[in-house]
Design a protein around this motif. Sequence first.
Motif, mmCIF file in Angstrom:
data_model
loop_
_atom_site.group_PDB
_atom_site.id
_atom_site.type_symbol
_atom_site.label_atom_id
_atom_site.label_comp_id
_atom_site.label_asym_id
_atom_site.label_seq_id
_atom_site.Cartn_x
_atom_site.Cartn_y
_atom_site.Cartn_z
ATOM 1 N N HIS A 10 -0.344 -7.754 -2.315
ATOM 2 C CA HIS A 10 -1.871 -7.972 -2.512
ATOM 3 C C HIS A 10 -2.353 -8.965 -3.337
ATOM 4 C CE1 HIS A 10 -1.746 -6.437 -6.570
ATOM 5 N NE2 HIS A 10 -1.018 -5.384 -6.268
ATOM 6 N N PRO A 28 -10.163 -3.524 -8.161
ATOM 7 C CA PRO A 28 -10.564 -4.187 -6.962
ATOM 8 C C PRO A 28 -9.922 -5.616 -7.285
ATOM 9 C CG PRO A 28 -12.213 -4.191 -8.998
ATOM 10 C CD PRO A 28 -11.081 -3.265 -9.146
ATOM 11 N N GLN A 34 -9.063 -12.659 -3.827
ATOM 12 C CA GLN A 34 -9.670 -12.839 -2.368
ATOM 13 C C GLN A 34 -9.369 -14.254 -1.921
ATOM 14 O OE1 GLN A 34 -14.104 -12.072 -2.963
ATOM 15 N NE2 GLN A 34 -13.553 -10.325 -4.102
ATOM 16 N N GLU A 60 -6.674 0.125 -1.976
ATOM 17 C CA GLU A 60 -7.701 -0.657 -1.626
ATOM 18 C C GLU A 60 -7.227 -1.913 -1.690
ATOM 19 O OE1 GLU A 60 -11.948 -1.458 -3.596
ATOM 20 O OE2 GLU A 60 -11.716 0.713 -2.726
ATOM 21 N N ARG A 61 -6.777 -2.331 -2.956
ATOM 22 C CA ARG A 61 -6.275 -3.604 -3.114
ATOM 23 C C ARG A 61 -5.371 -4.220 -1.902
ATOM 24 N NH1 ARG A 61 -3.587 -0.430 -6.999
ATOM 25 N NH2 ARG A 61 -1.238 -1.036 -7.089
ATOM 26 N N ASP A 64 -7.703 -4.318 1.220
ATOM 27 C CA ASP A 64 -8.688 -5.530 0.918
ATOM 28 C C ASP A 64 -7.963 -6.916 1.299
ATOM 29 O OD1 ASP A 64 -10.716 -3.869 0.809
ATOM 30 O OD2 ASP A 64 -11.081 -4.283 -1.311
ATOM 31 N N GLU A 67 -7.089 -7.429 5.183
ATOM 32 C CA GLU A 67 -8.587 -7.924 5.861
ATOM 33 C C GLU A 67 -9.124 -9.264 5.538
ATOM 34 O OE1 GLU A 67 -11.221 -4.741 4.644
ATOM 35 O OE2 GLU A 67 -9.951 -3.325 5.870
ATOM 36 N N ARG A 68 -8.728 -9.776 4.531
ATOM 37 C CA ARG A 68 -8.863 -11.475 4.300
ATOM 38 C C ARG A 68 -8.056 -12.050 4.834
ATOM 39 N NH1 ARG A 68 -11.631 -8.182 0.588
ATOM 40 N NH2 ARG A 68 -13.649 -9.206 -0.238
#
Length: 194
Positions: A10, A28, A34, A60-61, A64, A67-68
Motif C-alpha cells: 500500500h 489513512p 495517494q 482501508e489503506r 484505497d 482504487e487509485r
Amino acid sequence: MSKTLYLMRHGETLFNQLHLIQGWSDSPLTKRGQAQARIAGEYFLKQGIRFDAAYSSTQERASDTLERVVPGLSYQRLKGLKEWNFGRFEAQPEFLNPKPPYGDFFKYAGGESQSEVEERLFETLSELMAVCSERSKVLAVSHGGALTCFTRATGNQLSRGLKNCCILQFHYADGQFTLENVINHDFNPLEEDN
C-alpha cells in the motif's frame, strides 16, 4: 502455461509517517501515499499491463491504494491479505520492534507468529492463483510485513525492506511462485499536491 502475480504494498500512511507500528490497526493514506499509488498505476499503463483479477487486503489503506492504482476496476477484499497482527505492539513506536527475524515474538504479545503470517499469505495467494485462467495477470495489494513473510515462504529473500507501493512480480506455475522482479518507483514530491 503460467500466470503473473503483481503483489504490491500500500501507499504511505499516517502511521508510516509517524513511525508507528501498523499491523491490524489502520490509518489513512497521506497525500504522498495517494500520489505513490497513482505513479504505480501509471507504471502499469505504460507497460500495457491489464489485470484479469484484482484483490486487496480488507484494510482501508490497501483498498484505497488499489482504487487509485486502477480506478474503476472491480476487486475482491480478502482477510488473508491483511498485515501481520502485532498484538500489543500495534500503534507503538517502531523502535520497539526487535531485529528480524521475529519468529514468535509478536505471538507472545497477543499477535501472530512469523510462520502463521507466512502460511496465511501463501495459502491465500495460492488459492486465488490456482483458480485464475492461464496467462492471467493478477494484482494483489497487501502490506510490508505480510509481503516479506510471503516472499520468504516462496523461498526468496529480499535484500531490504519494501518501500510503499513497491511491486513484487511473481511468475506462478505448477503451484510454485518465482520472484521475477522488484519494482520501485521514484516519487516526485511536486506531484503531492495534485
